[in-house]
Write a protein that holds these residues in place. Structure first.
Motif, mmCIF file in Angstrom:
data_model
loop_
_atom_site.group_PDB
_atom_site.id
_atom_site.type_symbol
_atom_site.label_atom_id
_atom_site.label_comp_id
_atom_site.label_asym_id
_atom_site.label_seq_id
_atom_site.Cartn_x
_atom_site.Cartn_y
_atom_site.Cartn_z
ATOM 1 N N TRP A 127 0.566 10.465 -17.040
ATOM 2 C CA TRP A 127 -0.047 11.785 -16.871
ATOM 3 C C TRP A 127 -0.926 11.821 -15.615
ATOM 4 N N PHE A 128 -1.425 10.664 -15.207
ATOM 5 C CA PHE A 128 -2.339 10.631 -14.065
ATOM 6 C C PHE A 128 -1.701 10.036 -12.811
ATOM 7 N N TRP A 129 -0.404 9.826 -12.842
ATOM 8 C CA TRP A 129 0.253 9.241 -11.676
ATOM 9 C C TRP A 129 0.060 10.044 -10.393
ATOM 10 N N PRO A 130 0.194 11.371 -10.409
ATOM 11 C CA PRO A 130 0.032 12.101 -9.144
ATOM 12 C C PRO A 130 -1.355 11.931 -8.520
ATOM 13 N N LEU A 131 -2.332 11.560 -9.333
ATOM 14 C CA LEU A 131 -3.680 11.343 -8.818
ATOM 15 C C LEU A 131 -3.913 9.900 -8.400
ATOM 16 N N GLN A 132 -2.882 9.039 -8.578
ATOM 17 C CA GLN A 132 -3.013 7.617 -8.251
ATOM 18 C C GLN A 132 -4.242 7.028 -8.948
ATOM 19 N N TRP A 133 -4.394 7.358 -10.214
ATOM 20 C CA TRP A 133 -5.602 7.026 -10.948
ATOM 21 C C TRP A 133 -5.758 5.522 -11.174
ATOM 22 N N ARG A 134 -4.655 4.837 -11.462
ATOM 23 C CA ARG A 134 -4.728 3.404 -11.736
ATOM 24 C C ARG A 134 -3.688 2.679 -10.898
ATOM 25 N N PRO A 135 -3.996 2.411 -9.619
ATOM 26 C CA PRO A 135 -3.026 1.734 -8.750
ATOM 27 C C PRO A 135 -2.821 0.283 -9.170
ATOM 28 N N THR A 136 -1.753 -0.306 -8.672
ATOM 29 C CA THR A 136 -1.403 -1.682 -9.018
ATOM 30 C C THR A 136 -1.841 -2.631 -7.912
ATOM 31 N N ALA A 137 -2.633 -3.630 -8.282
ATOM 32 C CA ALA A 137 -3.010 -4.667 -7.320
ATOM 33 C C ALA A 137 -1.914 -5.726 -7.302
ATOM 34 N N PHE A 138 -1.155 -5.763 -6.232
ATOM 35 C CA PHE A 138 -0.047 -6.703 -6.116
ATOM 36 C C PHE A 138 -0.519 -8.112 -5.753
ATOM 37 N N PHE A 139 -1.586 -8.185 -4.962
ATOM 38 C CA PHE A 139 -1.988 -9.483 -4.427
ATOM 39 C C PHE A 139 -3.468 -9.429 -4.090
ATOM 40 N N PHE A 140 -4.188 -10.518 -4.397
ATOM 41 C CA PHE A 140 -5.604 -10.599 -4.044
ATOM 42 C C PHE A 140 -5.996 -12.072 -4.003
ATOM 43 N N GLU A 141 -6.524 -12.505 -2.861
ATOM 44 C CA GLU A 141 -7.009 -13.876 -2.759
ATOM 45 C C GLU A 141 -8.102 -13.951 -1.707
ATOM 46 N N ASN A 142 -8.948 -14.931 -1.844
ATOM 47 C CA ASN A 142 -9.965 -15.182 -0.832
ATOM 48 C C ASN A 142 -9.306 -15.766 0.411
#
Length: 503
Positions: free
Chosen positions: A341-356
């Motif tokens: 329901w909130f996709w058009p607002l990009q409410w909960r994006p997906t973090a594909f990658f995160f590192e220091n």
């Protein structure tokens, strides 16, 4: 004038293609790891390239990215998506080797082509090379389009074939509308009727419509990447029928409704049959490999399943029932699952990658490298408003263009709403992105060139539109490090977390 026209079109296509290429191919080999669901699709593509079918994998996920291929087994793997997208990944691996660039290159290439295709589609629908270029540019600089094209997932291939199918249908309409007008004029002349007179009967036939068959092939390929691609086939082919009815009425055919509908029924049945044939054909590697998962289920279970089919097809049908059951029951909690329901607002994006990252990478006390499948907020938030405006125009003014530009966005979004309970993700909106951009550009054109001016430019509307385009480019530049995985200070990463749901 022909030279000017060609120069403008060449500038549009080349500008969009160059910008899209820079954002999709620059440092495409980074991150040097399996990103998010690449663990399934890249390893599946490698298995297809080496075994000819999708084998089961054991061992740690990181081992594959480090060159350890010992986890691939001869036993067939139970996979839950068709293989066309993975075959493209396999092609990239075959050409460029088993490395991050090879995993992602085909998606990047088709992502660039998709931006150029959208530019031509917008140019055709809005009758403006300038607006076509802006449409292609918006898709080129949107985060969903960039990240998914730079990642070895399936959804970029689904989006590409959906846009290609829509484009083929537009060509089909352009060709058949002209052919219908010519044949209607010939029929009037043969019947000694005045040029503007009603044409008795249901109107002339149009013969084989090759571009419609191209569209059917493209939509079948979309569904052969992910089943959700078939939603585009249903929506756009019904739209094509509506176009046929309107075009017959415009051509002065007396029984235009019957003429269009009676031809639509056999055409629809042929489209369904053709789609099934194409879809089944894409499973060729599965048929040809004795070790594919479930390949000999029917032989091992005589008298079960769809027994009137040959054993191979019976086994494939049973396999699909297993896949369907898997998807229906996929409700495992996930950190980045999102409510459609909130996709058009990009409410909960997906973090594909995160590192220091090493401190020297950005010169700060703490550096990070992150990849977030997050669309340009301004494009998506304004695009959501544009979708609402399109609904208003459809209801209030019966605006066929509003339906045409927005239908793809709704086909990519609305079917997911009943499945809000499932484990699904915002990055699925890459299939929605081209059509949301198209709707947004249509709305912007209405702001800058309102109907009352009949193609003229409103000074205030033009200022608003130009300011909006500039703001989109600035925001894309601001978010680009989070789409490309560029090392940045941790504080700079935090500055991008505009909503608590983005963290």
């Amino acid at each position: 004038m022909t030279f000017v026209w060609r120069w403008r079109v060449a500038l549009m296509a080349s500008s969009v293609g160059i910008i899209a290429s820079m954002l999709r191919f620059t440092a495409l080999g980074w991150p040097k790891a399996l990103v998010f669901d690449e663990v399934f699709y890249v390893r599946g593509g490698f298995s297809l390239a080496t075994l000819g079918y999708e084998g089961n994998w054991t061992g740690e996920n990181d081992a594959f990215a480090q060159g350890d291929l010992s986890g691939l087994e001869a036993e067939g793997d139970f996979v839950v998506h068709p293989m066309v997208g993975k075959l493209f990944i396999a092609l990239g691996i075959q050409i460029f080797g088993n490395n991050p660039f090879g995993w992602r290159v085909m998606g990047a290439l088709l992502g660039v082509i998709m931006c150029v295709m959208l530019a031509f589609i917008a140019r055709h629908l809005l009758r403006s090379t300038l607006w076509g270029m802006i449409a292609g540019l918006f898709l080129a600089v949107d985060g969903q389009g960039i990240v998914l094209a730079r990642t070895g997932l399936l959804d970029i291939y689904l989006a590409f074939f959906a846009v290609a199918g829509f484009g083929a249908l537009l060509v089909d309409r352009h060709v058949t509308r002209r052919k219908l007008a010519e044949r209607a004029a010939d029929a009037r002349a043969a019947a000694h009727l005045a040029p503007g007179a009603k044409l008795p009967g249901m109107g002339p036939g149009l013969g084989i419509r090759w571009w419609r068959w191209v569209a059917i092939l493209m939509f079948a390929m979309a569904g052969s990447v992910k089943w959700s691609g078939f939603y585009f086939a249903a929506a756009f082919l019904l739209l094509s029928v509506a176009w046929d009815l309107l075009d017959r009425r415009s051509a002065g055919v007396q029984r235009w409704a019957w003429g269009g509908l009676l031809r639509a029924v056999p055409a629809g049945l042929l489209a369904i049959a053709s789609t099934l044939v194409v879809y089944t054909a894409t499973w060729f590697p599965w048929f040809m490999s004795n070790d594919s998962y479930g390949r000999h289920w029917a032989q091992a279970n005589p008298g079960k399943g769809t027994t009137w089919l040959p054993d191979s097809l019976n086994s494939l049908v049973h396999y699909h029932l297993q896949m369907w059951k898997f998807h229906e029951n996929l409700t495992t909690e996930h950190t980045y699952m999102s409510n459609p329901w909130f996709w058009p607002l990009q409410w909960r994006p997906t973090a594909f990658f995160f590192e220091n990252a090493p401190d020297a990478a950005c010169g700060a006390e703490r550096c990070v490298s992150a990849v977030h499948a997050l669309g340009n907020p301004l494009i998506w938030w304004a695009g959501s408003i544009a979708l609402g405006y399109a609904i208003y125009r459809m209801i209030r003014h019966r605006d066929m263009l509003a339906l045409t530009v927005s239908l793809g966005a709704f086909a990519a979004w609305l079917p997911w709403l009943p499945y809000a309970y499932r484990t699904i993700f915002t990055f699925y909106t890459i299939a929605m992105a081209p059509f949301l951009v198209l709707t947004l550009i249509w709305a912007l054109k209405n702001v800058a060139q309102p109907d009352r001016l009949r193609g003229g430019w409103s000074r205030g509307g033009t200022i608003v539109a130009l300011s909006f385009v500039g703001a989109v480019l600035v925001i894309s530049g601001f978010f680009a490090p989070l789409w490309l995985g560029t090392p940045i200070p941790f504080a700079y990463w935090q500055a991008h977390m505009w909503l608590p749901s983005w963290v």
